[in-house]
Write a protein that holds these residues in place. Structure first.
Motif, PDB file in Angstrom:
ATOM      1  N   THR A   2      43.208 102.003  43.930  1.00 50.33           N
ATOM      2  CA  THR A   2      43.233 100.543  43.937  1.00 50.33           C
ATOM      3  C   THR A   2      43.954 100.121  45.206  1.00 50.33           C
ATOM      4  O   THR A   2      44.997 100.668  45.536  1.00 50.33           O
ATOM      5  N   HIS A   3      43.399  99.154  45.912  1.00 51.03           N
ATOM      6  CA  HIS A   3      43.987  98.708  47.179  1.00 51.03           C
ATOM      7  C   HIS A   3      44.859  97.486  46.945  1.00 51.03           C
ATOM      8  O   HIS A   3      44.395  96.469  46.447  1.00 51.03           O
ATOM      9  N   ILE A   4      46.142  97.618  47.283  1.00 53.94           N
ATOM     10  CA  ILE A   4      47.100  96.518  47.172  1.00 53.94           C
ATOM     11  C   ILE A   4      47.857  96.442  48.486  1.00 53.94           C
ATOM     12  O   ILE A   4      48.477  97.420  48.899  1.00 53.94           O
ATOM     13  N   SER A   5      47.802  95.307  49.132  1.00 52.65           N
ATOM     14  CA  SER A   5      48.537  95.065  50.365  1.00 52.65           C
ATOM     15  C   SER A   5      48.266  96.137  51.426  1.00 52.65           C
ATOM     16  O   SER A   5      49.179  96.610  52.099  1.00 52.65           O
ATOM     17  N   GLY A   6      47.011  96.544  51.530  1.00 51.46           N
ATOM     18  CA  GLY A   6      46.629  97.503  52.562  1.00 51.46           C
ATOM     19  C   GLY A   6      46.970  98.947  52.255  1.00 51.46           C
ATOM     20  O   GLY A   6      46.793  99.807  53.104  1.00 51.46           O
ATOM     21  N   LYS A   7      47.466  99.243  51.051  1.00 53.61           N
ATOM     22  CA  LYS A   7      47.796 100.613  50.672  1.00 53.61           C
ATOM     23  C   LYS A   7      46.966 101.028  49.473  1.00 53.61           C
ATOM     24  O   LYS A   7      46.493 100.191  48.710  1.00 53.61           O
ATOM     25  N   GLU A   8      46.797 102.330  49.309  1.00 54.71           N
ATOM     26  CA  GLU A   8      46.046 102.851  48.176  1.00 54.71           C
ATOM     27  C   GLU A   8      47.009 103.257  47.064  1.00 54.71           C
ATOM     28  O   GLU A   8      47.878 104.101  47.261  1.00 54.71           O
ATOM     29  N   TYR A   9      46.829 102.630  45.907  1.00 59.57           N
ATOM     30  CA  TYR A   9      47.642 102.933  44.731  1.00 59.57           C
ATOM     31  C   TYR A   9      46.754 103.508  43.641  1.00 59.57           C
ATOM     32  O   TYR A   9      45.532 103.381  43.686  1.00 59.57           O
ATOM     33  N   THR A  10      47.378 104.113  42.635  1.00 58.90           N
ATOM     34  CA  THR A  10      46.628 104.661  41.519  1.00 58.90           C
ATOM     35  C   THR A  10      45.882 103.557  40.795  1.00 58.90           C
ATOM     36  O   THR A  10      46.363 102.437  40.691  1.00 58.90           O
ATOM     37  N   HIS A  11      44.712 103.900  40.305  1.00 60.32           N
ATOM     38  CA  HIS A  11      43.957 102.943  39.487  1.00 60.32           C
ATOM     39  C   HIS A  11      44.626 102.816  38.117  1.00 60.32           C
ATOM     40  O   HIS A  11      44.604 101.762  37.508  1.00 60.32           O
ATOM     41  N   VAL A  26      58.879 111.163  35.687  1.00 56.80           N
ATOM     42  CA  VAL A  26      58.973 111.649  37.062  1.00 56.80           C
ATOM     43  C   VAL A  26      59.676 110.579  37.892  1.00 56.80           C
ATOM     44  O   VAL A  26      59.287 109.416  37.861  1.00 56.80           O
ATOM     45  N   LEU A  27      60.714 110.973  38.616  1.00 57.15           N
ATOM     46  CA  LEU A  27      61.429 110.025  39.472  1.00 57.15           C
ATOM     47  C   LEU A  27      60.714 109.903  40.817  1.00 57.15           C
ATOM     48  O   LEU A  27      60.564 110.881  41.540  1.00 57.15           O
ATOM     49  N   VAL A  28      60.271 108.682  41.120  1.00 57.37           N
ATOM     50  CA  VAL A  28      59.504 108.406  42.329  1.00 57.37           C
ATOM     51  C   VAL A  28      60.324 107.447  43.191  1.00 57.37           C
ATOM     52  O   VAL A  28      60.841 106.457  42.690  1.00 57.37           O
ATOM     53  N   PRO A  29      60.456 107.725  44.503  1.00 58.16           N
ATOM     54  CA  PRO A  29      61.177 106.789  45.375  1.00 58.16           C
ATOM     55  C   PRO A  29      60.552 105.393  45.313  1.00 58.16           C
ATOM     56  O   PRO A  29      59.332 105.251  45.285  1.00 58.16           O
ATOM     57  N   ASP A  30      61.388 104.373  45.301  1.00 60.03           N
ATOM     58  CA  ASP A  30      60.916 102.997  45.095  1.00 60.03           C
ATOM     59  C   ASP A  30      59.913 102.522  46.141  1.00 60.03           C
ATOM     60  O   ASP A  30      59.076 101.688  45.862  1.00 60.03           O
ATOM     61  N   LYS A  31      59.956 103.066  47.341  1.00 62.83           N
ATOM     62  CA  LYS A  31      59.040 102.582  48.377  1.00 62.83           C
ATOM     63  C   LYS A  31      57.585 102.978  48.112  1.00 62.83           C
ATOM     64  O   LYS A  31      56.687 102.448  48.734  1.00 62.83           O
ATOM     65  N   TYR A  32      57.349 103.861  47.143  1.00 66.60           N
ATOM     66  CA  TYR A  32      55.993 104.279  46.809  1.00 66.60           C
ATOM     67  C   TYR A  32      55.480 103.645  45.524  1.00 66.60           C
ATOM     68  O   TYR A  32      54.409 103.994  45.051  1.00 66.60           O
ATOM     69  N   VAL A  33      56.246 102.734  44.932  1.00 66.63           N
ATOM     70  CA  VAL A  33      55.888 102.182  43.630  1.00 66.63           C
ATOM     71  C   VAL A  33      55.731 100.668  43.719  1.00 66.63           C
ATOM     72  O   VAL A  33      56.566  99.982  44.279  1.00 66.63           O
ATOM     73  N   MET A  80      59.052  92.475  26.381  1.00 65.34           N
ATOM     74  CA  MET A  80      58.208  92.322  27.541  1.00 65.34           C
ATOM     75  C   MET A  80      57.877  93.711  28.089  1.00 65.34           C
ATOM     76  O   MET A  80      58.728  94.582  28.164  1.00 65.34           O
ATOM     77  N   LYS A  81      56.624  93.892  28.489  1.00 65.68           N
ATOM     78  CA  LYS A  81      56.194  95.180  29.031  1.00 65.68           C
ATOM     79  C   LYS A  81      56.146  95.105  30.551  1.00 65.68           C
ATOM     80  O   LYS A  81      55.804  94.077  31.125  1.00 65.68           O
ATOM     81  N   TYR A  82      56.488  96.210  31.181  1.00 65.80           N
ATOM     82  CA  TYR A  82      56.483  96.312  32.639  1.00 65.80           C
ATOM     83  C   TYR A  82      55.560  97.466  33.030  1.00 65.80           C
ATOM     84  O   TYR A  82      55.536  98.503  32.366  1.00 65.80           O
ATOM     85  N   TYR A  83      54.839  97.261  34.115  1.00 61.49           N
ATOM     86  CA  TYR A  83      53.883  98.268  34.562  1.00 61.49           C
ATOM     87  C   TYR A  83      54.105  98.611  36.028  1.00 61.49           C
ATOM     88  O   TYR A  83      54.678  97.834  36.773  1.00 61.49           O
ATOM     89  N   ALA A  84      53.607  99.787  36.415  1.00 63.77           N
ATOM     90  CA  ALA A  84      53.742 100.238  37.799  1.00 63.77           C
ATOM     91  C   ALA A  84      52.486 100.970  38.232  1.00 63.77           C
ATOM     92  O   ALA A  84      51.789 101.571  37.410  1.00 63.77           O
ATOM     93  N   ARG A  85      52.250 100.894  39.519  1.00 61.97           N
ATOM     94  CA  ARG A  85      51.236 101.735  40.158  1.00 61.97           C
ATOM     95  C   ARG A  85      51.947 102.475  41.275  1.00 61.97           C
ATOM     96  O   ARG A  85      52.809 101.925  41.938  1.00 61.97           O
ATOM     97  N   VAL A  86      51.577 103.722  41.474  1.00 62.90           N
ATOM     98  CA  VAL A  86      52.219 104.578  42.469  1.00 62.90           C
ATOM     99  C   VAL A  86      51.220 104.824  43.595  1.00 62.90           C
ATOM    100  O   VAL A  86      50.016 104.909  43.356  1.00 62.90           O
ATOM    101  N   GLU A  87      51.730 104.944  44.821  1.00 62.03           N
ATOM    102  CA  GLU A  87      50.833 105.255  45.935  1.00 62.03           C
ATOM    103  C   GLU A  87      50.059 106.518  45.593  1.00 62.03           C
ATOM    104  O   GLU A  87      50.607 107.498  45.084  1.00 62.03           O
ATOM    105  N   ASN A  88      48.784 106.475  45.878  1.00 58.52           N
ATOM    106  CA  ASN A  88      47.853 107.506  45.448  1.00 58.52           C
ATOM    107  C   ASN A  88      48.267 108.926  45.862  1.00 58.52           C
ATOM    108  O   ASN A  88      48.295 109.830  45.034  1.00 58.52           O
ATOM    109  N   LYS A  89      48.578 109.136  47.133  1.00 53.47           N
ATOM    110  CA  LYS A  89      48.919 110.484  47.619  1.00 53.47           C
ATOM    111  C   LYS A  89      50.174 111.024  46.935  1.00 53.47           C
ATOM    112  O   LYS A  89      50.237 112.193  46.569  1.00 53.47           O
ATOM    113  N   ILE A  90      51.171 110.171  46.775  1.00 54.65           N
ATOM    114  CA  ILE A  90      52.428 110.588  46.146  1.00 54.65           C
ATOM    115  C   ILE A  90      52.201 110.913  44.673  1.00 54.65           C
ATOM    116  O   ILE A  90      52.719 111.903  44.158  1.00 54.65           O
ATOM    117  N   ALA A  91      51.429 110.076  43.995  1.00 52.44           N
ATOM    118  CA  ALA A  91      51.147 110.302  42.571  1.00 52.44           C
ATOM    119  C   ALA A  91      50.444 111.639  42.368  1.00 52.44           C
ATOM    120  O   ALA A  91      50.760 112.381  41.434  1.00 52.44           O
TER     121      ALA A  91
END
Length: 77
Positions: free
Chosen positions: A27-36, A67-74, A1-12
């Motif tokens: 890309t807008h998800i739940s009112g936040k901007e994430y990477t496309h 790159v280790l990204v804090p979970d609240k931005y992913v 099974m494959k797993y995917y992630a998007r990171v908040e745009n500014k942090i990425a």
């Protein structure tokens, strides 16, 4: 099974995961901007990330392209 992630745009952008050009198309998800761009991640990172609209903030790190990204931005799916 494959797993995917998007990171908040500014942090990425700050962490060097995306270029300035890619940061202009979020890309807008739940009112936040994430990477496309979607990043493929492993199962452990998937378990540490934020699922759905209820965001986690438990201090864990998610490995996104080495790159280790804090979970609240992913957003994982």
């Amino acid at each position: 099974m494959k797993y995917y992630a998007r990171v908040e745009n500014k942090i990425a952008y700050k962490l060097g995961l995306i270029t300035a050009e890619k940061a202009m198309k979020p890309t807008h998800i739940s009112g936040k901007e994430y990477t496309h761009e979607m990043f493929e991640i492993d199962r452990k990172s998937y378990e540490n990330g934020s699922h759905g609209y209820g965001l986690n903030n438990n201090g864990k790190k998610v490995n996104v392209n080495g790159v280790l990204v804090p979970d609240k931005y992913v957003f994982v799916f």
